[in-house]
Design a protein around this motif. Structure first.
Motif, PDB file in Angstrom:
ATOM      1  N   TRP A  66       0.898  -1.498  -0.094  1.00  0.00           N
ATOM      2  CA  TRP A  66      -0.008  -0.306   0.299  1.00  0.00           C
ATOM      3  C   TRP A  66       0.748   1.694  -0.044  1.00  0.00           C
ATOM      4  CZ3 TRP A  66       1.440  -2.970   4.250  1.00  0.00           C
ATOM      5  CH2 TRP A  66       1.406  -2.696   5.611  1.00  0.00           C
ATOM      6  N   GLU A  98      -2.821  -2.106  -3.425  1.00  0.00           N
ATOM      7  CA  GLU A  98      -3.802  -1.382  -3.532  1.00  0.00           C
ATOM      8  C   GLU A  98      -4.172  -0.856  -4.230  1.00  0.00           C
ATOM      9  OE1 GLU A  98      -2.838   2.904  -0.721  1.00  0.00           O
ATOM     10  OE2 GLU A  98      -2.343   2.680  -2.596  1.00  0.00           O
ATOM     11  N   SER A 117      -3.497   4.564   2.573  1.00  0.00           N
ATOM     12  CA  SER A 117      -4.348   3.460   3.398  1.00  0.00           C
ATOM     13  C   SER A 117      -3.657   3.190   4.165  1.00  0.00           C
ATOM     14  CB  SER A 117      -4.247   1.877   2.237  1.00  0.00           C
ATOM     15  OG  SER A 117      -4.594   1.941   1.507  1.00  0.00           O
ATOM     16  N   ARG A 164      -6.814  -3.241   4.061  1.00  0.00           N
ATOM     17  CA  ARG A 164      -5.174  -3.237   4.143  1.00  0.00           C
ATOM     18  C   ARG A 164      -5.314  -4.879   5.011  1.00  0.00           C
ATOM     19  NH1 ARG A 164      -1.739  -1.172   7.282  1.00  0.00           N
ATOM     20  NH2 ARG A 164      -2.403   1.169   7.581  1.00  0.00           N
TER      21      ARG A 164
END
Length: 172
Positions: A11, A46, A15, A24
């Motif tokens: 990510w 992501e 995020s 996540r």
């Protein structure tokens, strides 16, 4: 039989907080194994809204992030392979190449670690790796890694500031 499953979640700063962090953190640390798999990689990125995607191999590739060796006493030694973690300009935290799990025959273990990565002309990226490694005779059950591991090493760190690992090794 030796089986490695790597669950890789990646990510960016988008995020780090909710709602991205919620998606996540919902990525499981283990998945059912495809029958006969030797290497099973599951990635959750992501840009794909953390939807898991799997690949399967019949050998453990160098890019798996670990080196495997049998010790003279019959254990499987799992060493973190730092040279394959990132070909980036910078990876934080830097970790020495060292033994992270020693598995007696008939058992398995889980190693969790994370990174902050930077490449030229890009933003920071973050990765969490969960490596599930089995050293079992015969065929490996497809649900093996879904249970609590008998051996666990936790090398997750706070990625926004320098800190020590939260090392946690448990043997049941």
């Amino acid at each position: 039989m030796i089986v490695v499953q790597r669950v890789l979640t990646e990510w960016t700063k988008r995020s780090r907080g909710a709602p991205g962090a919620v998606r996540r953190n919902a990525v499981p640390e283990a998945f059912p194994l495809p029958p006969g798999a030797v290497f099973h990689q599951v990635t959750a990125y992501e840009q794909n809204d953390f939807t898991p995607a799997a690949t399967v191999g019949d050998i453990v590739p160098a890019r798996a992030g670990v080196r495997l060796a049998r010790s003279p006493d019959g254990r499987l030694t799992v060493t973190g392979a730092t040279d394959v973690w990132c070909q980036c300009v910078m990876v934080f935290p830097r970790r020495p190449e060292r033994v992270v799990l020693e598995l007696p025959p008939g058992t398995w273990g889980r190693w969790r670690l994370n990174f902050r990565l930077w490449e030229e002309d890009s933003d920071w990226r973050y990765q969490k790796w969960v490596l599930n490694v089995a050293y079992l005779p015969g065929l490996t059950p497809t649900d093996l890694f879904l249970a609590e591991p008998p051996l666990h090493r936790d090398d997750l760190v706070q990625l926004t500031t320098p800190t020590r690992s939260r090392q946690d090794i448990r043997i049941r």
